[in-house]
Design an enzyme around this catalytic site. Structure first.
Site, short mmCIF file in Angstrom:
data_model
loop_
_atom_site.label_atom_id
_atom_site.label_comp_id
_atom_site.label_asym_id
_atom_site.label_seq_id
_atom_site.Cartn_x
_atom_site.Cartn_y
_atom_site.Cartn_z
CD GLU A 219 -2.97 1.25 2.20
OE1 GLU A 219 -2.96 0.29 3.14
OE2 GLU A 219 -4.00 1.96 1.99
CD GLU B 42 -8.23 1.92 4.55
OE1 GLU B 42 -7.63 1.01 5.27
OE2 GLU B 42 -7.76 2.61 4.04
MN MN Z 1 -5.83 2.03 2.87
#
Ligand code: MN
Length: 291
Positions: free
Chosen positions: A146, A242
């Site tokens: 990420e 998210e």
């Molecule tokens: Mn994230």
């Protein structure tokens, strides 16, 4: 293409009760997939999770942010080894749940660093990720790294930065995980990075987050452009919503991410809205083919 929700939308703990709340809430909101943060690998019961996932017909991925004591960019070999151990435990959990992806900040600690990386630290991380990629492949799992903003890692903060890091990993199956919340802070726009990463064959995972991490469409993230870019490159991997609020608290993750205020109260309403928002956005850009 699987549309998912991060489990922290529903629960901050992942014992039996929290896990049930997250899995059933994700299903109820209309998602295909749940991403489970493995913040406590020793306590996590992946067999129980696997049963709940089967009962609710949900796909699963898992994510992690390493800590100072498991930081793969450390110059201390013992700390790097501790990081590799915890990540291998995570791979076992993902395999036990029938998942195929481990993502997140798995290449360094997830925290504000007080200084830049060192060459040796980055090499340590790249070496560890390469070894881990082999272990992941043995279990049918792929790693996706990420890209986060400067306050959460110092290794790379842009898609191009992640590609440069991956040049030193030498494993084709390690991909880049882009997140609109972080892109909105660090990238020049939300279009070019998707193209850059996809052109390298490395776009493997996507997080959809608003600029304040609350309701989609109520902040400054340019989702229209981002969805166009995903359509343009024919991205068909996981897309996971998210969002964090002090209404649902994981002490460790909330503190790391700076979740100090209440952006929403009702997980079910938030999640159902996000599911509609993402599917509607992707559906709309799909019609661009007809223009
Ligand atoms: Mn994230």
């Amino acid at each position: 293409m699987l549309i998912g929700a991060h489990a922290l939308v529903f629960s901050g703990t992942f014992g039996e009760q929290g896990l049930r709340r997250a899995v059933e809430g994700t299903k109820r909101a209309g998602f295909d997939l749940i991403e489970i943060p493995l913040m406590d690998v020793d306590a996590f019961d992946s067999e129980l999770a696997a049963r709940m996932l089967r009962d609710n017909d949900l796909s699963v991925t898992a994510s992690l942010g390493l800590t100072e004591s498991t930081d793969l960019t450390s110059e201390d070999p013992a700390v790097v080894a501790a990081g590799e151990r915890i990540l291998e435990q995570c791979l076992d959990h993902v395999a036990a749940m029938g998942g195929e992806v481990l993502c997140g900040v798995i290449y360094s600690a997830m925290r504000k660093y007080a200084s830049p990386t060192t060459a040796r630290g980055v090499e340590n991380s790249q070496g560890a990720i390469a070894r881990l990629a082999d272990k992941a492949a043995q279990r049918g799992i792929r790693l996706s790294l990420e890209v986060v903003n400067r306050y959460e890692s110092n290794v790379f903060n842009t898609g191009r930065g992640a590609l440069a890091y991956l040049d030193g990993v030498d494993r084709d199956d390690v991909s880049v995980h882009l997140d609109t919340y972080h892109m909105n802070i660090e990238e020049s726009d939300l279009f070019q990075p998707v193209h850059d990463v996809a052109a390298a064959g490395k776009l493997g995972y996507v997080h959809i987050g608003e600029s304040h991490r609350g309701y989609l469409g109520t902040g400054s993230v340019d989702f229209g452009t981002f969805f166009r870019a995903l359509h343009d490159v024919r991205y068909d991997g996981p897309i996971v919503f998210e969002s964090f609020s002090s209404a649902v608290v994981s002490a460790e993750l909330s503190n790391t991410l700076g979740i100090w205020r209440n952006l929403w109260q009702d997980s079910d309403d938030l999640a159902a809205h996000a599911n509609r928002f993402i599917r509607d956005g992707l559906h709309a850009v799909g019609t661009i083919d007809l223009h």
